[in-house]
Design an enzyme around this catalytic site. Structure first.
Site, PDB file in Angstrom:
ATOM      1  N   ALA A   1       3.243  -1.000   4.794  1.00 51.28           N
ATOM      2  CA  ALA A   1       2.742  -1.017   6.184  1.00 51.28           C
ATOM      3  C   ALA A   1       2.239  -2.397   6.602  1.00 51.28           C
ATOM      4  O   ALA A   1       2.253  -2.724   7.804  1.00 51.28           O
ATOM      5  CB  ALA A   1       1.640   0.024   6.343  1.00 51.28           C
TER       6      ALA A   1
ATOM      7  N   GLU B   1      12.195 -10.000   1.333  1.00 46.26           N
ATOM      8  CA  GLU B   1      11.466  -8.816   1.825  1.00 46.26           C
ATOM      9  C   GLU B   1      12.321  -7.579   1.541  1.00 46.26           C
ATOM     10  O   GLU B   1      13.520  -7.566   1.813  1.00 46.26           O
ATOM     11  CB  GLU B   1      11.238  -8.976   3.331  1.00 46.26           C
TER      12      GLU B   1
ATOM     13  N   ARG C   1       5.140  11.972  -3.285  1.00 45.75           N
ATOM     14  CA  ARG C   1       4.968  12.477  -1.912  1.00 45.75           C
ATOM     15  C   ARG C   1       6.179  12.047  -1.076  1.00 45.75           C
ATOM     16  O   ARG C   1       6.773  11.015  -1.344  1.00 45.75           O
ATOM     17  CB  ARG C   1       3.715  11.875  -1.255  1.00 45.75           C
TER      18      ARG C   1
ATOM     19  N   HIS D   1      12.662  -3.230   1.736  1.00 49.16           N
ATOM     20  CA  HIS D   1      12.214  -1.910   2.187  1.00 49.16           C
ATOM     21  C   HIS D   1      13.128  -0.845   1.613  1.00 49.16           C
ATOM     22  O   HIS D   1      14.351  -1.026   1.570  1.00 49.16           O
ATOM     23  CB  HIS D   1      12.201  -1.817   3.717  1.00 49.16           C
TER      24      HIS D   1
ATOM     25  N   ARG E   1      13.797   3.752  12.201  1.00 50.00           N
ATOM     26  CA  ARG E   1      12.551   4.515  12.253  1.00 50.00           C
ATOM     27  C   ARG E   1      11.762   4.179  13.526  1.00 50.00           C
ATOM     28  O   ARG E   1      12.331   3.684  14.496  1.00 50.00           O
ATOM     29  CB  ARG E   1      11.756   4.257  10.959  1.00 50.00           C
TER      30      ARG E   1
ATOM     31  N   TYR F   1      11.293   8.653   0.954  1.00 51.85           N
ATOM     32  CA  TYR F   1      11.216   7.534   0.006  1.00 51.85           C
ATOM     33  C   TYR F   1      11.871   7.800  -1.350  1.00 51.85           C
ATOM     34  O   TYR F   1      11.818   6.950  -2.231  1.00 51.85           O
ATOM     35  CB  TYR F   1       9.750   7.126  -0.181  1.00 51.85           C
TER      36      TYR F   1
ATOM     37  N   ASN G   1       7.728  -5.882  -1.161  1.00 51.33           N
ATOM     38  CA  ASN G   1       7.751  -4.796  -0.185  1.00 51.33           C
ATOM     39  C   ASN G   1       6.317  -4.690   0.322  1.00 51.33           C
ATOM     40  O   ASN G   1       5.461  -4.084  -0.330  1.00 51.33           O
ATOM     41  CB  ASN G   1       8.203  -3.479  -0.825  1.00 51.33           C
TER      42      ASN G   1
ATOM     43  N   PRO H   1       0.793  -1.229   0.000  1.00 52.92           N
ATOM     44  CA  PRO H   1       0.000   0.000   0.000  1.00 52.92           C
ATOM     45  C   PRO H   1       0.828   1.283   0.000  1.00 52.92           C
ATOM     46  O   PRO H   1       1.842   1.372   0.685  1.00 52.92           O
ATOM     47  CB  PRO H   1      -0.826  -0.108   1.281  1.00 52.92           C
ATOM     48  N   ASN H   2       0.347   2.228  -0.772  1.00 51.12           N
ATOM     49  CA  ASN H   2       0.870   3.593  -0.892  1.00 51.12           C
ATOM     50  C   ASN H   2       2.155   3.696  -1.711  1.00 51.12           C
ATOM     51  O   ASN H   2       2.609   4.809  -1.980  1.00 51.12           O
ATOM     52  CB  ASN H   2       1.072   4.255   0.488  1.00 51.12           C
TER      53      ASN H   2
HETATM   54  O1  CA2 Z   1      10.674   1.526   3.631  1.00 48.23           O
HETATM   55  C1  CA2 Z   1       9.781   0.877   3.069  1.00 48.23           C
HETATM   56  O2  CA2 Z   1       9.873   0.423   1.932  1.00 48.23           O
HETATM   57  C2  CA2 Z   1       8.445   0.648   3.805  1.00 48.23           C
HETATM   58  O3  CA2 Z   1       7.981  -0.670   3.478  1.00 48.23           O
HETATM   59  C3  CA2 Z   1       7.498   1.697   3.276  1.00 48.23           C
HETATM   60  C4  CA2 Z   1       6.150   1.696   3.960  1.00 48.23           C
HETATM   61  C5  CA2 Z   1       6.303   1.723   5.479  1.00 48.23           C
HETATM   62  O4  CA2 Z   1       5.038   1.593   6.099  1.00 48.23           O
HETATM   63  C6  CA2 Z   1       7.230   0.628   5.974  1.00 48.23           C
HETATM   64  O5  CA2 Z   1       7.367   0.751   7.381  1.00 48.23           O
HETATM   65  C7  CA2 Z   1       8.591   0.727   5.314  1.00 48.23           C
HETATM   66  C8  CA2 Z   1       5.318   2.900   3.534  1.00 48.23           C
HETATM   67  C9  CA2 Z   1       5.140   3.028   2.057  1.00 48.23           C
HETATM   68  C10 CA2 Z   1       4.492   4.332   1.781  1.00 48.23           C
HETATM   69  O6  CA2 Z   1       5.013   4.833   0.589  1.00 48.23           O
HETATM   70  C11 CA2 Z   1       4.877   6.149   0.341  1.00 48.23           C
HETATM   71  C12 CA2 Z   1       5.541   6.631  -0.762  1.00 48.23           C
HETATM   72  C13 CA2 Z   1       5.479   7.955  -1.064  1.00 48.23           C
HETATM   73  C14 CA2 Z   1       4.723   8.806  -0.287  1.00 48.23           C
HETATM   74  C15 CA2 Z   1       4.048   8.329   0.816  1.00 48.23           C
HETATM   75  C16 CA2 Z   1       4.118   6.996   1.122  1.00 48.23           C
END
Ligand code: CA2
Length: 150
Positions: free
Chosen positions: A82, A103, A23, A105, A112, A28, A79, A15-16
């Site tokens: 969340a 996996e 964003r 990230h 974090r 990221y 990946n 997700p996201n």
């Molecule tokens: O570091 C990573 O790849 C995560 O899997 C990213 C997740 C986070 O919840 C994990 O703890 C670590 C969040 C992905 C959200 O991606 C976004 C990308 C751009 C803007 C906002 C969110």
């Protein structure tokens, strides 16, 4: 010319991650998900490997995608975003298909918040790559190819 390795690798983005590059670039990075996917497809093509790429913001769709590829995939790069920290359903789906899982990230989840330090997926993965931005994906793809060659 590259000889075909006869490897099928499923890449799953949680997700996201569709928001990448649009964003929070300070966390990221500036690369979009499309850029990351194109780079992976290029690396895979150079090695004669077939990739299938999937992104969803919905847990059940990710669970179904894993199950639907049981007869196609030789390995999975994921990946879970969340869902890493919450989803027993995704962990169970990955265990059930009994294929190597890596996996991924983008960020280093251990530098974090505390709630990101636990992963439901890590115990059933062959390895975890965290903290190298989009390069985490490239490292993971090469690690999977190496794992499947053995
Ligand atoms: O570091 C990573 O790849 C995560 O899997 C990213 C997740 C986070 O919840 C994990 O703890 C670590 C969040 C992905 C959200 O991606 C976004 C990308 C751009 C803007 C906002 C969110």
């Amino acid at each position: 010319m590259h000889s075909k390795l006869d490897m099928n690798i499923l890449v799953i983005h949680g997700p996201n991650l569709n928001l990448l590059g649009k964003r929070q670039p300070e966390i990221y990075g500036t690369q979009t998900l499309d850029n990351i996917n194109q780079d992976l497809i290029q690396i895979a093509q150079n090695q004669g490997v077939t990739l299938k790429v999937f992104q969803s913001n919905q847990e059940g769709k990710i669970v179904s995608e894993i199950g639907n590829n049981i007869d196609w995939a030789n390995g999975i790069l994921i990946n879970p975003a969340a869902y890493t920290h919450t989803s027993i359903a995704i962990r169970d789906a990955l265990s059930a298909i009994n294929l190597p899982v890596i996996e991924i990230h983008l960020s280093n989840i251990y530098e974090r918040e505390d709630f990101r330090h636990h992963s439901y997926v890590s115990p059933i993965a062959v390895g975890v790559i965290s903290g190298f931005g989009n390069y985490s994906y490239e490292l993971a793809l090469n690690a999977m190819i190496n794992t499947l060659k053995k």
